[in-house]
Design an enzyme around this catalytic site. Structure first.
Site, PDB file in Angstrom:
ATOM      1  N   GLY A  69       0.827  -1.196   0.000  1.00 16.72           N
ATOM      2  CA  GLY A  69       0.000   0.000   0.000  1.00 16.72           C
ATOM      3  C   GLY A  69       0.863   1.248   0.000  1.00 16.72           C
ATOM      4  N   THR A  70       1.947   1.205   0.764  1.00 18.34           N
ATOM      5  CA  THR A  70       2.867   2.341   0.836  1.00 18.34           C
ATOM      6  C   THR A  70       3.420   2.676  -0.537  1.00 18.34           C
ATOM      7  OG1 THR A  70       3.468   1.925   3.132  1.00 18.34           O
ATOM      8  CG2 THR A  70       5.098   3.073   1.783  1.00 18.34           C
ATOM      9  N   GLN A 177      -7.634   2.251   4.762  1.00 14.63           N
ATOM     10  CA  GLN A 177      -8.396   1.780   5.924  1.00 14.63           C
ATOM     11  C   GLN A 177      -9.840   1.438   5.590  1.00 14.63           C
ATOM     12  OE1 GLN A 177      -7.445   0.743   8.737  1.00 14.63           O
ATOM     13  NE2 GLN A 177      -5.321   1.427   8.684  1.00 14.63           N
ATOM     14  N   SER A 194      -4.244  -1.197   0.352  1.00 14.22           N
ATOM     15  CA  SER A 194      -3.262  -2.177   0.820  1.00 14.22           C
ATOM     16  C   SER A 194      -3.979  -3.467   1.202  1.00 14.22           C
ATOM     17  CB  SER A 194      -2.540  -1.595   2.031  1.00 14.22           C
ATOM     18  OG  SER A 194      -1.699  -2.550   2.610  1.00 14.22           O
ATOM     19  N   HIS A 196      -3.124  -6.237   2.897  1.00 13.88           N
ATOM     20  CA  HIS A 196      -3.049  -6.861   4.226  1.00 13.88           C
ATOM     21  C   HIS A 196      -3.886  -6.112   5.257  1.00 13.88           C
ATOM     22  CE1 HIS A 196      -0.091  -4.301   6.545  1.00 13.88           C
ATOM     23  NE2 HIS A 196       0.017  -3.799   5.339  1.00 13.88           N
ATOM     24  N   CYS A 320       5.479   7.996  23.797  1.00 18.93           N
ATOM     25  CA  CYS A 320       6.288   7.090  24.612  1.00 18.93           C
ATOM     26  C   CYS A 320       6.356   5.686  23.993  1.00 18.93           C
ATOM     27  CB  CYS A 320       5.742   7.039  26.027  1.00 18.93           C
ATOM     28  SG  CYS A 320       4.140   7.783  26.244  1.00 18.93           S
TER      29      CYS A 320
END
Lengths: 469, 469
Positions: A69-70, A177, A194, A196, A320
């Site tokens: 997808g990227t 998405q 994408s 997957h 974090c």
């Protein structure tokens, strides 16, 4: 183990697995060859392209398969920018696009182009009028996701597409998405997704480019995929991707409703079960399977670790937990709390029991992390200091999210109502989280000043006025 | 059906299939995530990288996985050129590199760089001294394949690498055809390969970049694969690729010897069984599994079609089978016959019986195609015309390979020895095949002139002097 990170990668759909196994036997040869095995691979590839094109709503010859997808995004965005170079060098993107789009924007800027980021509201949604206003002369391309990958907010693609059409600007839509879960929005010029993410295998993305949209492939051309995607086609994985896309689309209407009800349950129950939580993203115009919330006074990585121990896989946009030590650009653009952030995204087949178990475990996990960090417990704090005029200065320099906010929450009652507390911090997350805490707690955020004003050698001071309770 | 096109794509190795199935269950999650499924995918990916690095002979942190061998080449070559931009813009490549390398060279030239192609001898081999001489000041990168993909000739990589080291020029080695079959050559700076060539699944290539070699990734960076290859890693396919690479390397010593003997048998027997055949490529320094020969007076596509009907899958570098209508650049650079070209490349496990069946079928297939085209049968041609001074002009304009050579062969006896025949042709393959025919037939090739000299409105005239027999 309930897996609640479908937005990162969905487990392989049974249909995909079956199709992959068959195509490993039938479709391993080079589809460019004329002998029997090659022709068979070609037929499988052509059929997969038809299936994917039908799902996307385009012609088969408008759609190519990419290795991810990227790469679909990279080849689509950079190719469209190159194709419209003569028109101009402006790229308009929403501030909450996937990093793959923003990485293209960085490359574009580094090579001399200009980029205009359109902001979003607190729900993560762009305003179509603001987006339309950004489509000024010299705009080569606009990019807007179908729905946000971190908070689930569905974007007003049709309205923005209408504005793009009027301005003569092609619109790139990252549908990673939503494809397979929701209808494809109208009006796109280029679209990427994408496999997957919908239960297909990794190694397959797709890029659709409408006829008439200028596109100059950024990588060297070969005879594969209409010259847009170089390299041997991964036919078995493409076949599996197309088969599973068809399968999830057939189930989408009922399965999306079912998952959406489970997400609604999480949206409602988490704030009831866990104190000091902000559920983010649009409550109505949203993806069916995804919900994100942030927990005050919580270290995102500790939270993920504890949830993993309890058997739940989720992700987080907290600074974090990321390798870059900055909070998610999406949460930042929305101006919402980033600390203790949890994204829950449900794969197909998630059961009510899975969700109930999660809701049963979450409060104890959050409580445990907060206790370890010495977070406020909700009991009355220390009594206000009388007669105080100057601000209380909390030096949290060198300490990371969520400590600055925990300090603030623990000690704001040391000043009387109307007085000001200055939180000194050099953690970038504080810039987002101190104002977000004020918003959640009904305290008044006054703004940011150099920490040097308070005698420190680095960082910023975040000023908060205590409001009468 | 015997499949003899392993150089295009090998069928999936049983070890690859088994590893793929296991890794689809164990390695589908995002290896960047911290929860259990993510950590498991990360461990599989790390282990696969160790295995591949060991096979290549580099450190694990020098090796990244790409979505295909082609992208390994593109990212490697373009990245190295970008990384050495300050040194210069010269790219040196052999004339017989894979098209993926030459496509990079085209892109480099189109963006203002210079490209120097180093020629090869009639066996397809570069001369290390000639290559070394090309490494002049301002050379950013040199590219030399480990072995040629069309004719099997092994290149003198170690010698060229030594010259590159001396000149301070990094050397990119395309090892797609040799990795898994032969030792990796010494001295490379960057190396690429492709899993589906060694029995791994499609969708996986590899790119190794030695520490200290400057490399600027041509695509936008993300946090995947050291910033060199953007997009979600295809962990299951990578695991299968690494497992099968280890397996084929363990078998390589014995299996390569076995296949090499079968190739030797084809090299020897084909010219005995089929008249007017040229076996091309280096007879000794060659890949173990690959042999190429060209048949005079044969249409490559017809030959492939008939072989396919007889149950044999092979490929061809003839112009008449490619979509570009030009003969293979490799055969052209070697100056050998391109018409009726057949590449036989044996997958692991090919049996003696398969090869014998092929040798049994080939002569009849070639004879059939030649008969259809009216090719010379080897019987005496028409008697020479007496007293002729001027050249015979054969107008084959508008007719495609192998017709010009068939006309020449059929009619050259119409002129007496010492006289000249001019073949007019606008098929690019004639430029290669008329001289190659002369070489094979002991006739004297005089050169090329504009066909306009013979009254034609287009094309070239290829001049041949008939030699006394």
């Amino acid at each position: 183990m309930p897996y609640f990170d479908a937005a990162s990668s969905a487990p392989l759909h049974p249909v995909a697995r079956q199709a992959l196994l068959a195509a490993l036997d039938e479709g391993w040869a080079d589809p460019a060859r004329l002998y029997r095995d090659g022709r068979r691979a070609r037929m499988l590839l052509d059929a997969a392209r038809e299936t994917a094109a039908e799902a996307v709503g385009c012609r088969a010859d408008e759609l190519v398969f990419t290795p991810s997808g990227t790469q679909g995004v990279h080849l689509g965005v950079l190719g469209a920018l190159a194709g419209r170079r003569r028109v101009g060098d402006r790229l308009v993107v929403s501030a909450v696009e996937h990093s793959s789009v923003l990485h293209c924007a960085e490359v574009h800027e580094a090579s001399g182009g200009t980029v205009d980021q359109v902001g979003v509201d607190r729900l993560g949604r762009v305003d179509p009028e603001v987006f339309a206003a950004a489509l000024t002369e010299g705009t080569a391309l606009a990019c807007l996701q179908s729905a946000n990958h971190e908070v689930g907010t569905v974007q007003p693609v049709a309205e923005v597409a209408a504005a793009c059409r009027e301005a003569g600007v092609p619109l790139f839509v990252d549908a990673a998405q939503s494809l397979g879960r929701m209808p494809v929005p109208e009006g796109w010029s280029l679209l990427a997704a994408s496999a997957h993410k919908w239960g297909g295998p990794p190694g397959v993305g797709l890029l659709a480019v409408r006829k008439g949209v200028r596109h100059v492939p950024p990588l060297p051309r070969d005879e594969r995929e209409r010259g847009r995607v170089p390299g041997f086609e991964n036919v078995p994985a493409i076949v599996a991707a197309a088969a599973s896309l068809r399968a999830v689309r057939e189930q989408a209407a009922t399965e999306s409703d079912r998952l959406s009800a489970l997400v609604e349950r999480i949206r409602t129950r988490v704030p009831e079960l866990v104190p000091d939580v902000e559920v983010v993203g649009d409550p109505a115009r949203r993806l069916p399977h995804l919900v994100t919330f942030s927990c005050l006074y919580v270290d995102g990585e500790a939270l993920l670790t504890e949830l993993d121990r309890a058997g739940f896989a989720v992700s987080s946009g907290s600074s974090c937990t990321s390798s870059t030590l900055t909070p998610s650009h999406v949460l930042r653009a929305m101006g919402v709390l980033s600390e203790g952030n949890v994204r829950v995204s449900l794969p197909s087949g998630t059961t009510e029991e899975d969700v109930e178990r999660f809701l049963g475990v979450l409060p104890g996990v959050v409580r445990g992390v907060r206790e370890q960090l010495g977070a406020p417990t909700g009991e009355p704090g220390p009594r206000p200091t009388a007669g105080e005029e100057a601000a209380l200065v909390l030096d949290t320099l060198g300490r990371r999210c969520p400590i600055p906010v925990i300090e603030l929450a623990n000690r704001i009652r040391e000043v009387r109502a109307g007085s000001v507390v200055a939180v000194l911090s050099d953690d970038e997350a504080a810039r987002l989280d101190v104002p977000a805490w004020c918003e959640m707690r009904g305290q008044e955020y006054l703004g940011e000043r150099p920490a040097a004003d308070f005698g420190a050698d680095r960082g910023s001071a975040y000023l908060v006025r205590r409001v009468e309770e």
